[in-house]
Write an enzyme that holds these catalytic residues in place. Sequence first.
Site, PDB file in Angstrom:
ATOM      1  N   TRP A 148      12.329  -0.320   0.426  1.00  0.00           N
ATOM      2  CA  TRP A 148      11.422  -0.889  -0.269  1.00  0.00           C
ATOM      3  C   TRP A 148      11.042   0.228  -1.416  1.00  0.00           C
ATOM      4  O   TRP A 148      10.613   1.181  -0.978  1.00  0.00           O
ATOM      5  CB  TRP A 148      10.121  -1.097   0.365  1.00  0.00           C
ATOM      6  CG  TRP A 148       9.007  -1.625  -0.248  1.00  0.00           C
ATOM      7  CD1 TRP A 148       8.178  -1.082  -1.217  1.00  0.00           C
ATOM      8  CD2 TRP A 148       8.339  -2.918  -0.598  1.00  0.00           C
ATOM      9  NE1 TRP A 148       7.590  -1.768  -2.112  1.00  0.00           N
ATOM     10  CE2 TRP A 148       7.480  -2.936  -1.364  1.00  0.00           C
ATOM     11  CE3 TRP A 148       8.622  -4.016   0.378  1.00  0.00           C
ATOM     12  CZ2 TRP A 148       6.826  -4.238  -1.851  1.00  0.00           C
ATOM     13  CZ3 TRP A 148       8.058  -5.231   0.048  1.00  0.00           C
ATOM     14  CH2 TRP A 148       7.124  -5.327  -1.014  1.00  0.00           C
ATOM     15  N   GLU A 186      14.540   6.425   1.584  1.00  0.00           N
ATOM     16  CA  GLU A 186      13.411   6.799   2.209  1.00  0.00           C
ATOM     17  C   GLU A 186      13.453   7.653   3.648  1.00  0.00           C
ATOM     18  O   GLU A 186      14.587   7.051   4.303  1.00  0.00           O
ATOM     19  CB  GLU A 186      12.484   5.737   2.763  1.00  0.00           C
ATOM     20  CG  GLU A 186      12.083   4.698   1.352  1.00  0.00           C
ATOM     21  CD  GLU A 186      11.663   3.357   1.958  1.00  0.00           C
ATOM     22  OE1 GLU A 186      10.795   2.931   2.194  1.00  0.00           O
ATOM     23  OE2 GLU A 186      12.648   2.368   2.221  1.00  0.00           O
ATOM     24  N   ASP A 239      12.891   8.953  -1.708  1.00  0.00           N
ATOM     25  CA  ASP A 239      11.502   8.363  -2.047  1.00  0.00           C
ATOM     26  C   ASP A 239      10.387   8.783  -0.749  1.00  0.00           C
ATOM     27  O   ASP A 239      10.438   8.114   0.202  1.00  0.00           O
ATOM     28  CB  ASP A 239      11.650   6.986  -2.239  1.00  0.00           C
ATOM     29  CG  ASP A 239      10.333   6.258  -2.386  1.00  0.00           C
ATOM     30  OD1 ASP A 239       9.391   6.787  -2.112  1.00  0.00           O
ATOM     31  OD2 ASP A 239      10.591   4.993  -2.698  1.00  0.00           O
ATOM     32  N   GLN A 242       5.397   7.309   1.072  1.00  0.00           N
ATOM     33  CA  GLN A 242       4.745   7.575   2.372  1.00  0.00           C
ATOM     34  C   GLN A 242       4.757   8.579   3.136  1.00  0.00           C
ATOM     35  O   GLN A 242       3.852   8.781   4.072  1.00  0.00           O
ATOM     36  CB  GLN A 242       4.847   6.156   3.012  1.00  0.00           C
ATOM     37  CG  GLN A 242       4.576   5.087   2.437  1.00  0.00           C
ATOM     38  CD  GLN A 242       4.819   3.692   3.195  1.00  0.00           C
ATOM     39  OE1 GLN A 242       4.372   3.665   4.310  1.00  0.00           O
ATOM     40  NE2 GLN A 242       5.073   2.631   2.407  1.00  0.00           N
ATOM     41  N   LYS A 289       1.675   7.284  -3.800  1.00  0.00           N
ATOM     42  CA  LYS A 289       0.841   6.938  -2.732  1.00  0.00           C
ATOM     43  C   LYS A 289       0.007   8.182  -2.118  1.00  0.00           C
ATOM     44  O   LYS A 289      -1.340   8.564  -2.656  1.00  0.00           O
ATOM     45  CB  LYS A 289       1.360   6.613  -1.466  1.00  0.00           C
ATOM     46  CG  LYS A 289       2.009   4.937  -1.544  1.00  0.00           C
ATOM     47  CD  LYS A 289       2.559   4.344  -0.602  1.00  0.00           C
ATOM     48  CE  LYS A 289       3.259   2.847  -0.754  1.00  0.00           C
ATOM     49  NZ  LYS A 289       2.023   1.952  -0.794  1.00  0.00           N
ATOM     50  N   ARG A 330       2.825  -1.178  11.947  1.00  0.00           N
ATOM     51  CA  ARG A 330       2.512   0.343  11.471  1.00  0.00           C
ATOM     52  C   ARG A 330       1.384   0.888  11.642  1.00  0.00           C
ATOM     53  O   ARG A 330       0.287   0.116  11.509  1.00  0.00           O
ATOM     54  CB  ARG A 330       3.094   0.064   9.915  1.00  0.00           C
ATOM     55  CG  ARG A 330       4.348  -0.376   9.707  1.00  0.00           C
ATOM     56  CD  ARG A 330       4.778  -0.157   8.221  1.00  0.00           C
ATOM     57  NE  ARG A 330       3.979  -1.036   7.418  1.00  0.00           N
ATOM     58  CZ  ARG A 330       3.955  -1.368   6.116  1.00  0.00           C
ATOM     59  NH1 ARG A 330       4.786  -0.500   5.376  1.00  0.00           N
ATOM     60  NH2 ARG A 330       3.299  -2.097   5.443  1.00  0.00           N
TER      61      ARG A 330
END
Length: 423
Positions: free
Chosen positions: A132, A205, A238, A241, A267, A396
């Site tokens: 994502w 990620e 990336d 998060q 974020k 999560r």
Amino acid sequence: MSGIDGYGKNLVRYSPGFSPRVISRAAGSYVYDEAGTPILDFTSGQMSAVLGHSHPDVVAAVTAAVSNLDHVFSGMLTPPLIEFASRLAGTLPATLSKVLLLTTGAESNEAALKMAKVYTGRYEVVSFDRSWHGMTAGAASLTFSAGRRSLGPAMPGSLVLPTPDPVRSPFRHPDGSHDWRTELEYGFGLIDRQSSGSLAACLIEPILSSGGLIDLPAGYLARLTELCRERGMLVILDEAQTGLGRTGTMYAFERDGVAPDVLTLSKTLGAGLPVAAVVTSEEIEEVCHARGFLFFTTHVSDPLAASVGLAVLDVIEREGLVTRAGTLGAHLRERLLDLRKRHDTVVDVRGRGLLQGIELGGDEPEKLAAAVTDECLRRGLHVNIVQLPGMGGVMRIAPPLTISDAELDQGADVLDAAITAVG
């Protein structure tokens, strides 16, 4: 009337749908609905608010910037921008020294992709099959976990690499353990056969959050970097998060001892406000500049975003939140492993620091996870489930780094009670 049936009647809907609660305010580790009911926020908003909600330093930074210097022509420099770039680069390896300040995660990935293509002169980009990276065109083309239907062709050269899922991967050692090395080599073999000879970059990620809380195995990132180097590809990480202390290190890649060619942040960098950045090397920046790299947007280098980013960096350093995330993460893991021991429906625990999750099993794991999520909300806890086909029920957990010990245990207790109640 509920938020969906009443207030939401004029809103465009997007998957998976709106929460049944309308949130009227937020403070610290809690959000509050219209009735004033406190809801412990185990998702940090959209996995972003690492300092909790309405942190006084962020409030002060926004107030001062809006009152004095919030937005200028994008070609102008401001003191907050210059200081932010220096401070952010100072948290990273020396090879990552050039900063582009933006607003959203998708935007930062778009800029990174454009940078990689300009630098290499190539166009093919590889990403995980459960990735994502954003909803804008280039980032969405490399988002394989969701949102690919009814859109027509994706960006040319969007290639896929198998996600190293320790539970579902068919690549196994004789003892049944995950053989991620063979899987990775196999994946790059497929890429070589798909490629037209124009491999530019690999965008991944360190922990696939929306992909089901898949933490890359130790050693994976180093080997992937070697495979990219052999092909002249850049590595783009990336860390939307995982950056800014979330995993117990300032950046998730630190665990593996290898730095990317390009790093994207969002974020957590704005602690819930729209702040993002691309960081790369002096060499890549020089080549891109010489070749006319252009990413001139309305809010690039905005002093408001820079002021917020500086406040976030200040609080993380002053309050020792990186170390705290590691400490609290270890305690959270103990609580989650205890859930796995006592509940047959909890089949796996994974993640790092304060980005962890549990996977629920059973005959209908998706329905079970949805029921547990609803029960958690009824009891005053907001958790998030990954809603991808074939992913079962992955919940999560990403609370603010400022969450107290008592609040963390409160959330774990509610989760335990919800699993028990749903059965």
